[in-house]
Scaffold this active site. Sequence first.
Site, PDB file in Angstrom:
ATOM      1  N   GLY A 349     -25.639  -0.288 -21.023  1.00  0.00           N
ATOM      2  CA  GLY A 349     -26.675  -0.273 -22.036  1.00  0.00           C
ATOM      3  C   GLY A 349     -26.466  -1.318 -23.109  1.00  0.00           C
ATOM      4  N   ASP A 464     -22.762   8.232 -25.828  1.00  0.00           N
ATOM      5  CA  ASP A 464     -23.183   7.964 -24.459  1.00  0.00           C
ATOM      6  C   ASP A 464     -22.058   8.302 -23.487  1.00  0.00           C
ATOM      7  OD1 ASP A 464     -24.914   7.292 -22.459  1.00  0.00           O
ATOM      8  OD2 ASP A 464     -24.682   5.128 -22.667  1.00  0.00           O
TER       9      ASP A 464
END
Length: 660
Positions: A349, A464
């Site tokens: 990401g 995350d």
Amino acid sequence: MDAKKLVLVCCLIVLGIRLTFAQTCLETGNFTTNSGFGRNRDRILTSLPTNVSQNGGFFNASIGQGLDKVYAQALCRGDLSEQDCFIYVNFTAHQLISSCTNQKEAFSWDGDIPCLVRYSNASFFGVLALEPIQEQINPDDISDATSNVTQFFQIWGELMEAVATKASMGSSRLKYATGVAEEIQALMQCTPDLSQSDCSICLRTLVRRYTACCRTYQGGYVETPSCRMRWDLYTFFKPTADTVHLSLSSPPSASPPESTNKTSETIKDNKAGISSGTIAIIVVSIIVFVAIVAFICIRLRKRKNSKQEMNTADKEDGLESLESLQFQLKSVRKATDNFSQDNMLGQGGFGAVYKGRLDDGQEIAVKRLFQGSGQGGEEFKNEVMVMARLQHRNLVRLKGFCLERKERLLIFEFVPNSSLDHILFDPIKRPLLDWDTRYKIITGIARGLLYLHEDSQYRIVHRDLKAPNILLDEEMTPKISDFGMARLFGADQTRDNTRRVAGTFGYMAPEYIRQGKYSVKSDVYSFGVLILEIISGDKISHFRNNGADLLTYAWRNWREGTCLNLVDEHLRGGSGSRSEMTRSIHIGLLCVQESDANRPSMNSVVLMLIDASVSMPMPSTPAFMASATTVLSEASSSSDYNNSDQFTRNKVSISTLDPR
Ligand SMILES: *[C@@H]1O[C@H](CO)[C@@H](O)[C@H](O)[C@H]1NC(C)=O
Ligand SMILES: *[C@@H]1O[C@H](CO)[C@@H](O)[C@H](O)[C@H]1NC(C)=O
Ligand SMILES: *[C@@H]1O[C@H](CO)[C@@H](O)[C@H](O)[C@H]1NC(C)=O
Ligand SMILES: *[C@@H]1O[C@H](CO)[C@@H](O)[C@H](O)[C@H]1NC(C)=O
Ligand SMILES: *[C@@H]1O[C@H](CO)[C@@H](O)[C@H](O)[C@H]1NC(C)=O
Ligand SMILES: *[C@@H]1O[C@H](CO)[C@@H](O)[C@H](O)[C@H]1NC(C)=O
Ligand SMILES: *[C@@H]1O[C@H](CO)[C@@H](O)[C@H](O)[C@H]1NC(C)=O
């Protein structure tokens, strides 16, 4: 007396959760279990508590012959009673034995347990050790605590100087000093086997190091195996008649005479005992010198790269440590073959990751961040400094960064076995993960996360956490990666609301999806999902045959008392402990509960994982994630997720075990 001891021991047991992270097991060499060296090590460490407490708080000894010879040392903080010294050293020695299972060398000198225990296969008595050095800070900014920071730094520097001098002038049995100036409290101690000048060098190195990295915070400590300094804005030691007192009104003339062998960097901060003429000369020469050096540096940099941002504030704070973290774009390019496709390990990401090899043969992983993360160069550097200070066995180590032109690169240690998802979700490799390995991975992730949340002093929320972000080394030790990325990308601290919901579906806590609300408890949620994945070998996004997703399936089986149905078929025939499996599922379900208040802290989770006698509350319904639309339509009715009394009460019984 006995009651006091009991309380102390209880505190130690609770603190032990924290403390398992404080041992430094050095990788200088390994011994084999049950070898002569191992037996000698255990024998000498278990004999230390009695010997050190009966010898005035310092003791060194060796045992064995030849390759089996073990050297050990213990030192109690200067203000401990004989009894406390015994208890602390006993605790620490046992901790070292259990956590440094095979290392030939280790030490522990932790902030909360005021004693040092160290052993090695080589003699270190009387030898100055400036490495490894570690520090921990109280993250609040000093400007919140004082109105005149300039004045504060001045008196701080004077106090450190005075206490360091006093400590190094101690005896061969005790080199310890404390000091107070206004609200500043400081404590320093060397192992007394050091010479006066070595002790002085050691303490001044710590002060210098602290000044470079952390002076702007409200307290902290730095330590090496040879010496330790700590300061805070509250009293954390027993003041005595020997405690140095400095005050603003009276200049610190009381401080002891200076040794003439000062290192150059201490001269700057230190004015006591020198005539004003000397000061003038020193100050003028320093200013001239600094000006010349700065001039040359600036010229050189300008010539090299006219666009590069250069802030002269760096000069004061952390230039040195920052410099050591800085990599040249040129050398990273070379190491990764100019970011070649062949070297790409993956894309996350935050950017792509490349494998590289430095000139000295060291393997690295380079994360090339997306451009335009919105953060200025200074901010980026500050966050890198924070991340570089996060050092834990279960975190991927940040080695440095590169900030040149538009490139923002993070350089990490290279972890060989790729990530958990590559093994766990691969039908061929999954059977290789037996229960003990999986349990080790679960516990390791929990410890890494606990360190991020509570022990590191920075309170990092990962945001995350998921299987692809868990890397595994040769021994299948899990290492959390991508921590601190949220900070790098502008979001901050413990709890905050973001419009941009970024995360990985399935691992995201319901409150995050609904309200963009993120806290440590959202990480706990993701951790719960990970536990269930590791046990079942199923991806959270994988749907079971009867249409239920992983959480629904786990919850249904839990309620029907058949929770072992969840366990990966490859583990069913194995020798893995059924009670550990049940407990892990239980913990997983506690972590994925709908209400973030009901979810346990990572501290409780680690406690539940390592101590089977800790009682656990019954889990309430997990957040069902069957489809995004269900979750989003539930958003409006989120007010009826109140805790039932039963769970709140149960929760209290657990949180009393939290150390703080
Ligand atoms: C200690 O062990 C290391 C690693 O096995 C070895 O290289 C070193 O020579 C040993 N030192 C002594 C003094 O035996
Ligand atoms: C010692 O063992 C550790 C793991 O327990 C391993 O990483 C390391 O490479 C070993 N060191 C040596 C010198 O054999
Ligand atoms: C340390 O204490 C033990 C008893 O606990 C004793 O047997 C041993 O001789 C002592 N070690 C040394 C080096 O004096
Ligand atoms: C420490 O070890 C040295 C060398 O073995 C010895 O001479 C000294 O007496 C020891 N000191 C203490 C306090 O045990
Ligand atoms: C020393 O510590 C160990 C482990 O923490 C404990 O089991 C033992 O009872 C302690 N010994 C004493 C005498 O307190
Ligand atoms: C802060 O302290 C310094 C040194 O004591 C003094 O020179 C300065 O005027 C003070 N600044 C303020 C704003 O009080
Ligand atoms: C300072 O250095 C001199 C030699 O340069 C040495 O004789 C003396 O012992 C040292 N003093 C201290 C306090 O280290």
